[in-house]
Design a protein around this motif. Structure first.
Motif, short mmCIF file in Angstrom:
data_model
loop_
_atom_site.label_atom_id
_atom_site.label_comp_id
_atom_site.label_asym_id
_atom_site.label_seq_id
_atom_site.Cartn_x
_atom_site.Cartn_y
_atom_site.Cartn_z
N UNK A 250 12.39 3.17 -0.47
CA UNK A 250 12.20 1.60 -0.61
C UNK A 250 11.05 1.43 -1.42
N UNK A 251 10.10 2.07 -1.29
CA UNK A 251 8.77 1.86 -2.19
C UNK A 251 9.02 2.20 -3.82
N UNK B 154 3.63 0.13 2.69
CA UNK B 154 3.28 0.06 0.97
C UNK B 154 2.49 1.14 0.87
N UNK B 155 2.83 1.83 -0.49
CA UNK B 155 2.36 3.29 -0.64
C UNK B 155 0.89 3.32 -0.62
N UNK B 156 0.17 2.23 -0.66
CA UNK B 156 -1.34 2.44 -0.71
C UNK B 156 -1.58 2.70 0.56
N UNK B 157 -0.78 2.66 1.76
CA UNK B 157 -1.26 2.73 3.19
C UNK B 157 -0.61 4.14 3.61
#
Length: 144
Positions: free
Chosen positions: A29-30, A127-130
């Motif tokens: 997904x990301x 989200x990739x940042x998490x």
């Protein structure tokens, strides 16, 4: 060493380190889907409640799978029953998404990615940042 030889060597070295995405590889997904949705859909169907249209959120799985009166934007595993696929492949300008007035269009490749993602179960990722990074194995160099 000639310029052509140097470019050839650099390209050869690049082939060792670049892992192509196989048609059989499961979409992420990301990496594969979120960029398409972010560029083309989230302006009207994303996190901004004031800008949201049709009370539809595509940035969250519960929003995408929400019952919209007998149909869902995303029906995991069933692209032909997913309103998203119906809308992005429509030939009717009143139904087409993104709408023509947005001046955005999806490429056939992007449509195929979204179709494949839904077929594979439409799994969302945070989200990739998490997401905690995972160490990956470096590519192995060939003996040639």
């Amino acid at each position: 060493m000639s310029r052509g030889t140097i470019i050839g060597l650099l390209c050869s070295v690049g082939l060792i380190f670049v892992r192509p995405t196989s048609a059989e590889e499961k979409l992420q997904f990301n990496r594969d889907v979120r960029p398409i949705l972010a560029d083309n859909c989230f302006k009207c169907h994303g996190p901004d409640a004031k800008a949201r249209k049709a009370k539809l959120r595509l940035d969250l799985p519960e929003g995408a799978a929400k019952d919209l009166g007998g149909y869902r934007a995303v029906e995991p595993g069933k692209p032909d029953e997913s309103e998203m696929i119906v809308r992005i492949t429509s030939h009717d300008p009143d139904d087409l998404m993104p709408p023509p007035k947005s001046k955005k269009t999806l490429t056939p490749k992007q449509i195929e990615i979204l179709r494949k993602w839904i077929t594979e179960g439409a799994e969302y990722e945070r989200h990739w940042s998490f997401v905690k990074p995972k160490r990956s194995e470096p590519p192995r160099a060939s003996d040639h």
